[in-house]
Write an enzyme that holds these catalytic residues in place. Structure first.
Site, PDB file in Angstrom:
ATOM      1  N   GLY A  11      -3.693  -7.711  -4.131  1.00 45.01           N
ATOM      2  CA  GLY A  11      -4.650  -7.465  -3.044  1.00 45.01           C
ATOM      3  C   GLY A  11      -6.017  -8.006  -3.427  1.00 45.01           C
ATOM      4  O   GLY A  11      -6.410  -7.931  -4.584  1.00 45.01           O
ATOM      5  N   ARG A  74       0.999 -11.270  -3.085  1.00 42.31           N
ATOM      6  CA  ARG A  74       1.652 -10.254  -3.912  1.00 42.31           C
ATOM      7  C   ARG A  74       3.006 -10.795  -4.364  1.00 42.31           C
ATOM      8  O   ARG A  74       3.846 -11.131  -3.534  1.00 42.31           O
ATOM      9  CB  ARG A  74       1.847  -8.965  -3.112  1.00 42.31           C
ATOM     10  CG  ARG A  74       0.541  -8.214  -2.826  1.00 42.31           C
ATOM     11  CD  ARG A  74       0.835  -6.772  -2.481  1.00 42.31           C
ATOM     12  NE  ARG A  74      -0.363  -6.061  -2.049  1.00 42.31           N
ATOM     13  CZ  ARG A  74      -1.247  -5.506  -2.879  1.00 42.31           C
ATOM     14  NH1 ARG A  74      -1.071  -5.589  -4.179  1.00 42.31           N
ATOM     15  NH2 ARG A  74      -2.293  -4.855  -2.399  1.00 42.31           N
ATOM     16  N   ASN A 112      -2.917  -3.991 -11.547  1.00 43.92           N
ATOM     17  CA  ASN A 112      -1.868  -3.527 -12.451  1.00 43.92           C
ATOM     18  C   ASN A 112      -0.620  -4.407 -12.504  1.00 43.92           C
ATOM     19  O   ASN A 112      -0.182  -4.787 -13.581  1.00 43.92           O
ATOM     20  CB  ASN A 112      -1.480  -2.100 -12.074  1.00 43.92           C
ATOM     21  CG  ASN A 112      -2.467  -1.114 -12.637  1.00 43.92           C
ATOM     22  OD1 ASN A 112      -2.702  -1.108 -13.837  1.00 43.92           O
ATOM     23  ND2 ASN A 112      -3.082  -0.320 -11.788  1.00 43.92           N
ATOM     24  N   ILE A 135     -10.089  -2.576  -6.092  1.00 46.60           N
ATOM     25  CA  ILE A 135     -10.950  -1.527  -5.512  1.00 46.60           C
ATOM     26  C   ILE A 135     -10.479  -0.153  -5.991  1.00 46.60           C
ATOM     27  O   ILE A 135     -11.185   0.826  -5.850  1.00 46.60           O
ATOM     28  CB  ILE A 135     -10.963  -1.570  -3.966  1.00 46.60           C
ATOM     29  CG1 ILE A 135      -9.571  -1.277  -3.378  1.00 46.60           C
ATOM     30  CG2 ILE A 135     -11.505  -2.889  -3.463  1.00 46.60           C
ATOM     31  CD1 ILE A 135      -9.592  -0.905  -1.906  1.00 46.60           C
ATOM     32  N   ASP A 136      -9.245  -0.099  -6.555  1.00 48.73           N
ATOM     33  CA  ASP A 136      -8.676   1.205  -6.932  1.00 48.73           C
ATOM     34  C   ASP A 136      -9.224   1.740  -8.260  1.00 48.73           C
ATOM     35  O   ASP A 136      -9.097   2.931  -8.546  1.00 48.73           O
ATOM     36  CB  ASP A 136      -7.141   1.098  -7.044  1.00 48.73           C
ATOM     37  CG  ASP A 136      -6.495   0.608  -5.763  1.00 48.73           C
ATOM     38  OD1 ASP A 136      -7.125   0.755  -4.706  1.00 48.73           O
ATOM     39  OD2 ASP A 136      -5.370   0.082  -5.822  1.00 48.73           O
ATOM     40  N   MET A 178      -8.638   4.371   0.706  1.00 46.07           N
ATOM     41  CA  MET A 178      -7.616   3.626  -0.055  1.00 46.07           C
ATOM     42  C   MET A 178      -7.634   4.035  -1.528  1.00 46.07           C
ATOM     43  O   MET A 178      -8.454   4.851  -1.948  1.00 46.07           O
ATOM     44  CB  MET A 178      -7.866   2.134   0.059  1.00 46.07           C
ATOM     45  CG  MET A 178      -7.171   1.487   1.219  1.00 46.07           C
ATOM     46  SD  MET A 178      -7.305  -0.309   1.090  1.00 46.07           S
ATOM     47  CE  MET A 178      -6.209  -0.810   2.404  1.00 46.07           C
ATOM     48  N   HIS A 180      -4.390   3.488  -3.449  1.00 44.97           N
ATOM     49  CA  HIS A 180      -2.986   3.485  -3.845  1.00 44.97           C
ATOM     50  C   HIS A 180      -2.613   4.833  -4.453  1.00 44.97           C
ATOM     51  O   HIS A 180      -2.809   5.855  -3.808  1.00 44.97           O
ATOM     52  CB  HIS A 180      -2.712   2.302  -4.783  1.00 44.97           C
ATOM     53  CG  HIS A 180      -1.265   1.918  -4.803  1.00 44.97           C
ATOM     54  ND1 HIS A 180      -0.642   1.494  -5.956  1.00 44.97           N
ATOM     55  CD2 HIS A 180      -0.322   1.930  -3.859  1.00 44.97           C
ATOM     56  CE1 HIS A 180       0.627   1.244  -5.700  1.00 44.97           C
ATOM     57  NE2 HIS A 180       0.848   1.504  -4.425  1.00 44.97           N
ATOM     58  N   ARG A 275     -10.323  15.106  13.914  1.00 47.34           N
ATOM     59  CA  ARG A 275     -10.270  13.659  14.176  1.00 47.34           C
ATOM     60  C   ARG A 275     -10.055  12.932  12.850  1.00 47.34           C
ATOM     61  O   ARG A 275     -10.543  13.374  11.804  1.00 47.34           O
ATOM     62  CB  ARG A 275     -11.574  13.168  14.794  1.00 47.34           C
ATOM     63  CG  ARG A 275     -11.796  13.660  16.216  1.00 47.34           C
ATOM     64  CD  ARG A 275     -10.832  12.984  17.195  1.00 47.34           C
ATOM     65  NE  ARG A 275     -11.138  13.334  18.566  1.00 47.34           N
ATOM     66  CZ  ARG A 275     -10.689  14.425  19.188  1.00 47.34           C
ATOM     67  NH1 ARG A 275      -9.920  15.290  18.558  1.00 47.34           N
ATOM     68  NH2 ARG A 275     -11.002  14.647  20.446  1.00 47.34           N
ATOM     69  N   GLN A 283     -12.334  -1.679   3.481  1.00 44.52           N
ATOM     70  CA  GLN A 283     -12.799  -1.290   2.143  1.00 44.52           C
ATOM     71  C   GLN A 283     -12.682  -2.432   1.131  1.00 44.52           C
ATOM     72  O   GLN A 283     -13.260  -2.381   0.044  1.00 44.52           O
ATOM     73  CB  GLN A 283     -12.016  -0.062   1.649  1.00 44.52           C
ATOM     74  CG  GLN A 283     -12.334   1.186   2.462  1.00 44.52           C
ATOM     75  CD  GLN A 283     -11.305   2.287   2.285  1.00 44.52           C
ATOM     76  OE1 GLN A 283     -11.493   3.180   1.499  1.00 44.52           O
ATOM     77  NE2 GLN A 283     -10.196   2.198   3.019  1.00 44.52           N
TER      78      GLN A 283
HETATM   79  O1  F6P Z   1      -4.670  -2.182  -4.574  1.00 42.65           O
HETATM   80  C1  F6P Z   1      -5.608  -2.344  -3.579  1.00 42.65           C
HETATM   81  C2  F6P Z   1      -5.131  -1.765  -2.285  1.00 42.65           C
HETATM   82  O2  F6P Z   1      -6.116  -2.003  -1.301  1.00 42.65           O
HETATM   83  C3  F6P Z   1      -4.767  -0.287  -2.340  1.00 42.65           C
HETATM   84  O3  F6P Z   1      -5.888   0.542  -2.312  1.00 42.65           O
HETATM   85  C4  F6P Z   1      -3.872  -0.184  -1.138  1.00 42.65           C
HETATM   86  O4  F6P Z   1      -2.967   0.880  -1.274  1.00 42.65           O
HETATM   87  C5  F6P Z   1      -3.156  -1.500  -1.134  1.00 42.65           C
HETATM   88  O5  F6P Z   1      -3.956  -2.403  -1.865  1.00 42.65           O
HETATM   89  C6  F6P Z   1      -2.891  -2.077   0.229  1.00 42.65           C
HETATM   90  O6  F6P Z   1      -2.107  -3.200   0.058  1.00 42.65           O
HETATM   91  P1  F6P Z   1      -1.850  -4.312   1.162  1.00 42.65           P
HETATM   92  O7  F6P Z   1      -3.108  -5.104   1.322  1.00 42.65           O
HETATM   93  O8  F6P Z   1      -0.758  -5.141   0.602  1.00 42.65           O
HETATM   94  O9  F6P Z   1      -1.515  -3.601   2.419  1.00 42.65           O
END
Ligand code: F6P
Length: 357
Positions: A11, A74, A112, A135-136, A178, A180, A275, A283
């Site tokens: 990502g 990916r 990772n 970003i995680d 977000m 993960h 909501r 993000q």
């Molecule tokens: O690893 C970064 C991230 O934005 C995570 O926070 C999120 O779960 C995932 O990638 C989303 O992945 P994708 O862009 O493949 O939907």
């Protein structure tokens, strides 16, 4: 002549270009004859031989540009050893292109999964230097990953915007953040945005505690509440299930994401109007924050330094305010999670923030 391959994988995030610029500028300063191969769309480009020969001007004007100028994709590590639909051995193909292009080193920017493949390439004889992108903020061996602070800014801004409307209407608002499987982004944005309740994957929640915290606020005369909920948040009940049981339960789950489940439970239990806001990929978008521009430039420059010194097989990490090389074999396959007993959690609790535990 030095030939260096750049590759961005997984990502994207805001500070990939700023980081590549940091590496490139330092390499161009150090060597009069360096060729940079921009390997297109992550490991896919290395497997199928797609690259673009970069020029110094490609790295000008990109400090503030989000995304990645060489594209990303990916390519799950678990499928790396599985031949593609035409029977191509992906690992052999990557090694072949590395040799064909006569590369001295691969500079790999990723999270990772990317680090597992980077370590594999290093073990298979390719020179590799990596940089911690996500970003995680969940990469082991570094206190901070680039992209994280920019995402914290955006998620915080989402909570800030919700604050004014929540106050006007007297509702319960959930902002799903977000991250993960980890809660760094939610924790930081939640504290920065003044969330009343923060739910993280590392601290499974009990809906009774969440309801209790909301009732307490109502009794105190507070007209609204804000929850920052990590996309990976999990209830105590679900956390007690085996992987198999959880998978089966998720199959019949009617909710698009955890926030909708929490939201429905809150509405049913408290009668308050709920909501939900999911900022999602915003993000990861837009320009890098000044903090990220600095950390990216520093990490990038340090990565180039490792190449110049021939210290391959390392990720450039940032620990205790120092830039340090971290051996790839130590990084690969580990996740840096929020410690539920960490000082930041205790301090947040001291402020009255409920974690649902
Ligand atoms: O690893 C970064 C991230 O934005 C995570 O926070 C999120 O779960 C995932 O990638 C989303 O992945 P994708 O862009 O493949 O939907």
């Amino acid at each position: 002549m030095k030939r260096i391959g750049f590759l961005t994988s997984g990502g994207d995030c805001q500070s990939l270009n700023a980081t590549m610029r940091g590496v490139a500028k330092t390499l161009y300063q150090a060597y009069s004859d360096v060729e940079i191969y921009g390997i297109l769309e992550g490991y896919k480009g290395l497997i199928y031989g797609n690259y673009r020969l970069m020029e110094p001007k490609d790295f000008s004007g990109i400090l503030t540009e989000g995304g990645t100028i060489i594209g990303t994709s990916r390519q799950p590590f678990k499928h790396m050893r599985t031949p593609d639909e035409n029977g191509l051995d992906k690992v052999e193909a990557m090694k072949k292109n590395y040799r064909k292009w006569k590369l001295d080193c691969l500079v790999i920017l990723g999270g990772n999964g990317t680090h597992k493949t980077a370590n594999l390439l290093w073990e298979e004889g390719c020179n590799v230097v990596t940089l911690p992108k996500t970003i995680d903020n969940d990469i082991w061996g570094t206190d901070i990953t680039f992209g994280f602070q920019s995402a914290v800014n955006i998620a915080t801004n989402a909570i800030d915007c919700i604050h004014t409307t929540a106050a006007s209407h007297g509702r319960v608002f959930i902002v799903e953040v977000m991250g993960h499987k980890v809660g760094w982004l939610t924790l930081h944005a939640g504290i920065a945005g003044g969330a009343d309740i923060i739910l993280l994957p590392e601290i499974p929640y009990d809906i009774n505690s969440v309801v209790k915290a909301l009732d307490k606020r109502t009794k105190e005369g507070k007209r609204f509440s804000i929850l920052a909920v990590a996309e990976g948040a999990i209830s105590k009940e679900d956390a007690a299930l085996s992987k198999k049981e959880l998978k089966a339960k998720k199959k019949n789950n009617p909710f698009p994401s955890i926030s909708y489940q929490v939201g429905q439970e809150i509405q049913e239990r408290t009668g308050q109007e709920v909501r939900i806001t999911v900022p999602g990929h915003t993000q990861r978008g837009g320009e890098p924050s000044p903090y990220d521009r600095v950390i990216s430039s520093r990490l990038g420059s340090a990565a180039a330094r490792l190449i110049i010194e021939g210290k391959y097989g390392n990720m450039v990490g940032f620990r205790n305010n120092e830039i340090v090389p971290v051996p790839l074999e130590k990084v690969a396959g580990k996740l840096k999670m929020v410690d539920p007993n960490a000082a930041i959690i205790q301090e947040a609790k001291g402020l009255g923030i409920c974690f649902g535990d």
